[in-house]
Design a protein around this motif. Structure first.
Motif, PDB file in Angstrom:
ATOM      1  N   ASN A 179      40.692  45.306  37.762  1.00  0.00           N
ATOM      2  CA  ASN A 179      40.066  45.159  36.451  1.00  0.00           C
ATOM      3  C   ASN A 179      40.267  43.728  35.976  1.00  0.00           C
ATOM      4  O   ASN A 179      41.360  43.187  36.086  1.00  0.00           O
ATOM      5  CB  ASN A 179      40.728  46.158  35.480  1.00  0.00           C
ATOM      6  CG  ASN A 179      40.217  46.049  34.078  1.00  0.00           C
ATOM      7  OD1 ASN A 179      40.836  45.435  33.226  1.00  0.00           O
ATOM      8  ND2 ASN A 179      39.082  46.670  33.811  1.00  0.00           N
ATOM      9  N   LEU A 180      39.210  43.098  35.468  1.00  0.00           N
ATOM     10  CA  LEU A 180      39.287  41.736  34.927  1.00  0.00           C
ATOM     11  C   LEU A 180      39.015  41.811  33.435  1.00  0.00           C
ATOM     12  O   LEU A 180      37.978  42.359  33.013  1.00  0.00           O
ATOM     13  CB  LEU A 180      38.288  40.829  35.653  1.00  0.00           C
ATOM     14  CG  LEU A 180      38.595  40.732  37.152  1.00  0.00           C
ATOM     15  CD1 LEU A 180      37.505  41.398  37.958  1.00  0.00           C
ATOM     16  CD2 LEU A 180      38.809  39.320  37.594  1.00  0.00           C
ATOM     17  N   TRP A 181      39.920  41.238  32.621  1.00  0.00           N
ATOM     18  CA  TRP A 181      39.885  41.476  31.186  1.00  0.00           C
ATOM     19  C   TRP A 181      40.525  40.313  30.422  1.00  0.00           C
ATOM     20  O   TRP A 181      41.119  39.416  31.003  1.00  0.00           O
ATOM     21  CB  TRP A 181      40.630  42.768  30.865  1.00  0.00           C
ATOM     22  CG  TRP A 181      42.106  42.657  31.145  1.00  0.00           C
ATOM     23  CD1 TRP A 181      42.710  42.694  32.367  1.00  0.00           C
ATOM     24  CD2 TRP A 181      43.148  42.427  30.191  1.00  0.00           C
ATOM     25  NE1 TRP A 181      44.069  42.518  32.231  1.00  0.00           N
ATOM     26  CE2 TRP A 181      44.366  42.346  30.911  1.00  0.00           C
ATOM     27  CE3 TRP A 181      43.176  42.284  28.806  1.00  0.00           C
ATOM     28  CZ2 TRP A 181      45.588  42.130  30.284  1.00  0.00           C
ATOM     29  CZ3 TRP A 181      44.398  42.078  28.186  1.00  0.00           C
ATOM     30  CH2 TRP A 181      45.580  42.009  28.917  1.00  0.00           C
TER      31      TRP A 181
ATOM     32  N   ASN B  24      44.324  39.481  34.122  1.00  0.00           N
ATOM     33  CA  ASN B  24      43.998  38.839  32.854  1.00  0.00           C
ATOM     34  C   ASN B  24      43.353  37.488  33.139  1.00  0.00           C
ATOM     35  O   ASN B  24      43.883  36.686  33.905  1.00  0.00           O
ATOM     36  CB  ASN B  24      45.251  38.641  31.998  1.00  0.00           C
ATOM     37  CG  ASN B  24      44.941  37.884  30.734  1.00  0.00           C
ATOM     38  OD1 ASN B  24      45.068  36.664  30.696  1.00  0.00           O
ATOM     39  ND2 ASN B  24      44.512  38.569  29.703  1.00  0.00           N
ATOM     40  N   LEU B  25      42.206  37.243  32.514  1.00  0.00           N
ATOM     41  CA  LEU B  25      41.514  35.960  32.676  1.00  0.00           C
ATOM     42  C   LEU B  25      42.185  34.943  31.759  1.00  0.00           C
ATOM     43  O   LEU B  25      41.662  34.549  30.724  1.00  0.00           O
ATOM     44  CB  LEU B  25      40.026  36.125  32.370  1.00  0.00           C
ATOM     45  CG  LEU B  25      39.312  37.166  33.238  1.00  0.00           C
ATOM     46  CD1 LEU B  25      37.867  37.334  32.816  1.00  0.00           C
ATOM     47  CD2 LEU B  25      39.408  36.816  34.712  1.00  0.00           C
TER      48      LEU B  25
ATOM     49  N   GLY C 214      38.495  35.082  38.425  1.00  0.00           N
ATOM     50  CA  GLY C 214      37.407  35.511  37.547  1.00  0.00           C
ATOM     51  C   GLY C 214      36.058  35.037  38.048  1.00  0.00           C
ATOM     52  O   GLY C 214      35.076  35.783  38.028  1.00  0.00           O
ATOM     53  N   ILE C 215      36.005  33.797  38.529  1.00  0.00           N
ATOM     54  CA  ILE C 215      34.754  33.261  39.078  1.00  0.00           C
ATOM     55  C   ILE C 215      34.429  33.952  40.396  1.00  0.00           C
ATOM     56  O   ILE C 215      33.311  34.413  40.611  1.00  0.00           O
ATOM     57  CB  ILE C 215      34.849  31.731  39.268  1.00  0.00           C
ATOM     58  CG1 ILE C 215      34.893  31.040  37.905  1.00  0.00           C
ATOM     59  CG2 ILE C 215      33.674  31.214  40.099  1.00  0.00           C
ATOM     60  CD1 ILE C 215      35.229  29.570  37.965  1.00  0.00           C
ATOM     61  N   GLN C 216      35.411  34.028  41.284  1.00  0.00           N
ATOM     62  CA  GLN C 216      35.177  34.629  42.595  1.00  0.00           C
ATOM     63  C   GLN C 216      34.702  36.071  42.474  1.00  0.00           C
ATOM     64  O   GLN C 216      33.805  36.500  43.196  1.00  0.00           O
ATOM     65  CB  GLN C 216      36.438  34.563  43.451  1.00  0.00           C
ATOM     66  CG  GLN C 216      36.246  35.089  44.862  1.00  0.00           C
ATOM     67  CD  GLN C 216      37.486  34.943  45.719  1.00  0.00           C
ATOM     68  OE1 GLN C 216      38.601  34.927  45.208  1.00  0.00           O
ATOM     69  NE2 GLN C 216      37.291  34.834  47.010  1.00  0.00           N
TER      70      GLN C 216
ATOM     71  N   THR D 247      35.120  43.728  33.729  1.00  0.00           N
ATOM     72  CA  THR D 247      34.466  43.988  35.012  1.00  0.00           C
ATOM     73  C   THR D 247      35.522  44.595  35.911  1.00  0.00           C
ATOM     74  O   THR D 247      36.647  44.103  35.958  1.00  0.00           O
ATOM     75  CB  THR D 247      33.910  42.687  35.630  1.00  0.00           C
ATOM     76  OG1 THR D 247      32.838  42.201  34.816  1.00  0.00           O
ATOM     77  CG2 THR D 247      33.400  42.930  37.047  1.00  0.00           C
ATOM     78  N   SER D 248      35.171  45.663  36.608  1.00  0.00           N
ATOM     79  CA  SER D 248      36.126  46.337  37.487  1.00  0.00           C
ATOM     80  C   SER D 248      35.518  46.561  38.856  1.00  0.00           C
ATOM     81  O   SER D 248      34.298  46.709  38.992  1.00  0.00           O
ATOM     82  CB  SER D 248      36.542  47.688  36.906  1.00  0.00           C
ATOM     83  OG  SER D 248      37.191  47.530  35.671  1.00  0.00           O
TER      84      SER D 248
END
Length: 197
Positions: free
Chosen positions: A89-91, A123-124, A156-158, A166-167
């Motif tokens: 998960n990106l958050w 975490n971004l 986050g970019i990759q 986004t998960s």
């Protein structure tokens, strides 16, 4: 006059949307395993690969490996979790849908952590409000799963986290089974992890 300003604003917005959707970074950081001739063991090195193709991060392909420090200072790699199902998960702390999703993630984690399912909530950090804010958030929500910090923004970019949360649902073989843009609830996580091996 107002119509002209509105038209200009719409054109600028449209151009920005096109730019964001077409832009690809010129370098992507990946981890490469190479033998260490002095010990004979495999060591990991980060490499910048010019013009790396982000299309590698898609359903049906292996999830690219990465190494990050967690909020607790431990180093973890995605490949450490091979053999388990992973929700990647990106958050960020300022994101309202991320805030709504976190209690569901914690409940799901508590019920499934002993069933071969892990949550890595990256975490971004490069887009967030600082480590103290992240630690406060983790404490407030009582999060007990791993919180890796993407300090330089490369993960986050990759992983194409242009909208958060986004998960990625990653199967036990390390292959991306599903990408989800937007928040998930507990039943959705249960369903998505049940569908994969």
């Amino acid at each position: 006059m107002n119509n002209k300003l509105l038209s200009i604003a719409i054109i600028v917005l449209a151009a920005a949307i096109v730019f964001v959707n077409l832009w690809k970074p010129t370098q992507t950081q990946v981890i490469k395993d190479s033998p260490d001739s002095s010990t004979g063991q495999v060591k990991s090195e980060k490499e910048n690969i010019p013009g790396a193709d982000l299309s590698e991060v898609q359903e049906g392909k292996p999830a690219p490996d990465f190494e990050l420090a967690t909020i607790n200072g431990d180093k973890i790699r995605l490949s450490d979790y091979k053999g388990k199902k992973v929700i990647l998960n990106l958050w960020a702390t300022w994101c309202p849908p991320c805030k709504a999703e976190m209690p569901h993630m914690q409940n799901f984690y508590e019920k499934n952590k002993n069933k071969g399912i892990e949550i890595l909530a990256v975490n971004l950090t490069s887009m967030d409000k600082g480590t103290t804010e992240i630690q406060n958030f983790v404490g407030e929500y009582g999060l007990t799963f791993e919180i890796p910090l993407d300090v330089d923004g490369t993960i986050g970019i990759q992983y194409q986290a242009f909208s958060i949360p986004t998960s990625y649902i990653i199967d036990s073989n390390g292959v991306i089974a599903k990408k989800i843009v937007g928040p998930m609830d507990e039943s959705m996580m249960q369903s998505l992890t049940k569908e994969i091996e």
